[in-house]
Structures are given as C-alpha cells and as structure tokens.
Design a protein around this motif. Structure first.
Motif, PDB file in Angstrom:
ATOM      1  N   TYR A 111      44.001  34.919  39.898  1.00  0.00           N
ATOM      2  CA  TYR A 111      44.821  34.876  38.811  1.00  0.00           C
ATOM      3  C   TYR A 111      46.322  34.767  39.226  1.00  0.00           C
ATOM      4  CZ  TYR A 111      46.539  36.346  34.167  1.00  0.00           C
ATOM      5  OH  TYR A 111      47.197  36.034  32.926  1.00  0.00           O
TER       6      TYR A 111
ATOM      7  N   PRO B 271      41.252  40.022  32.658  1.00  0.00           N
ATOM      8  CA  PRO B 271      42.542  39.918  33.093  1.00  0.00           C
ATOM      9  C   PRO B 271      43.000  41.619  33.221  1.00  0.00           C
ATOM     10  CG  PRO B 271      42.079  38.082  31.857  1.00  0.00           C
ATOM     11  CD  PRO B 271      40.856  38.944  31.963  1.00  0.00           C
TER      12      PRO B 271
ATOM     13  N   TYR C 236      49.901  35.113  38.175  1.00  0.00           N
ATOM     14  CA  TYR C 236      50.658  36.052  37.121  1.00  0.00           C
ATOM     15  C   TYR C 236      52.406  35.575  37.364  1.00  0.00           C
ATOM     16  CZ  TYR C 236      52.820  39.666  34.428  1.00  0.00           C
ATOM     17  OH  TYR C 236      53.884  40.400  33.691  1.00  0.00           O
TER      18      TYR C 236
END
Ligand SMILES: [Mn+2]
Length: 244
Positions: free
Chosen positions: A209, A177, A211
């Motif tokens: 991912y 990450p 976010y």
C-alpha cells in the motif's frame, strides 16, 4: 537504486511451496543486484530462524549462498530482523556478509530522509499482553536460557508451529486497509517529531500500500505468497512500489 522487500517467510508452506518462494527470492536478488546501491531486507525474511552458538536451522541453502555471493561482490545488504527472525545472532553477518539491524532505522538515501522499520512491536503501549510477550521474546537472557535448555529439533518444531499460527493472523482475507491504521498513526506521530522525514517504509502487514498525503508518505511492502510488490528508490529520490 535502493531496493526494499520484506516478509518472504522462507520455509513457510509445504516443501514445494517453500522451494518455489526461495527460487523466486534469489531471482529477485539477482535482478535488483544489477544496479543496487543497497538492498534492504525489511524483516521476516525467514519464517522461523533460531540460532544457537554453533547450530543454525536446516534449509535456505540458495538464500544463504546468494546473500554471501552478492556481498562478496560488494553489494550492500541490510537485514532487519522481523518478528519471525528476531533471534538472529551473528551467523548471517559473519557468513553471509549482511548487516543485521535489530531496530528501526533512520537513514539518508538519494538525498531523502527515510524511516525504515519492520513494523511489529510498534504502538503496543495500550496492549499490555502483547507488550509483555514482545519483551519476553526479545530478551537476551531468555533466548540464551532457551538455547541452553531446549534441543534444536524441539526448538525448531515449536518455532515453526508458532510461526504458522502467527503468519495466518496476517492472512490476506484478514488484512484490510483499516488494519494498517496503527502503523499510520505511528507514522503520523513520527513525522510530527521528525518533520524532515520524506519516506516511511514498513513491512509486517503483508499488504502492499502506498499511502500518500501532502505531507506524509508511507509505503507498505507486500509478502511473497503470490504477487510481490517491493519498493525502489532511484538516485533522484523517487520512491515507488514495483511488481515482481
Ligand atoms: Mn511477516
């Protein structure tokens, strides 16, 4: 529906692996085309693509055929260049009917404001070598010179070697990450300058991912080595990562 995928890296790996990836990719295209208002291919669809005036790389018959079939049927397909296929000229547009996009795009879809980018060549201001290299790679003059001087077989062999090297630097065990931080920083700055942005979509990192904070949503697409996570935006404006 609007669909987003990236980093298929067609042609990567040995012949059997590359064939399997391509078969999965055309299956995905068929599936999403059923209800797609548009399909966004967000860079690095080919592991290496270099186009001469009259010559294109061997292979990819299923992909090229499928893209042509879908656009003939009226499906809109946008093809962002990535760092592995930035040397696309007009073949994919003229023969396969996709719209080639050479730069990140701001678009309004399903009532939402999106910023879509492959994700390479961003936040490189403090990396002079990378910046220089990127400028060289993107130079039209250098590309033309290269295609006049270098035999296609040699160019393709070099390109495939270089692509393999570059791809390995994005191998699974090397991306965490934390690796996404430079793009998240870019996204934060972008949002400051364009506060009305709802969604930002990146490929490039091979690390799916989602976010999400109160005022920023950044979605990273996966590559196609194993499980694929692509993004879907429905007509109500909801964006989600989905597994294929
Ligand atoms: Mn990639």
């Amino acid at each position: 529906m609007y669909y987003f995928t990236s980093d298929v890296h067609l042609g990567a790996g040995d012949e059997a692996f590359a064939r399997r990836t391509e078969q999965r990719f055309v299956k995905w295209l068929d599936k999403v085309a059923e209800d797609a208002d548009a399909i966004f291919l967000v860079g690095d669809i080919f592991d290496f693509w270099f186009e001469y005036g009259k010559v294109i790389p061997k292979g990819f018959a299923r992909t090229l055929g499928k893209l042509a079939e879908l656009t003939d049927r009226g499906v809109k397909i946008y093809f962002f260049i990535g760092n592995h296929d930035m040397w696309s000229r007009d073949y994919l547009e003229r023969e396969c009917g996709v719209k080639i996009l050479y730069k990140p795009q701001r678009m309004t879809l399903a009532g939402k404001e999106l910023f879509i980018a492959h994700g390479d060549n961003m936040n490189v201001g403090n990396k002079p070598m990378l910046k220089l290299m990127n400028t060289g790679f993107r130079s039209r003059t250098l590309r033309l010179l290269f295609s006049w001087l270098v035999h296609p077989d040699l160019a393709l062999r070099f390109g495939q070697w270089w692509s393999g090297k570059s791809r390995k630097s994005h191998a699974k065990d090397r991306i965490t990450p934390k690796s996404l931080d430079f793009l998240l920083d870019y996204a934060r700055d972008y949002k400051k300058e364009h506060p009305s942005t709802d969604y930002i979509i990146f490929g490039h990192m091979h690390y799916p991912y989602d976010y999400s904070t109160k005022d920023l949503r950044v979605t990273f697409l996966s590559n196609w080595d194993d499980e694929v996570q692509y993004a879907a935006l429905d007509r109500e404006g909801n964006l989600s990562l989905k597994t294929f």
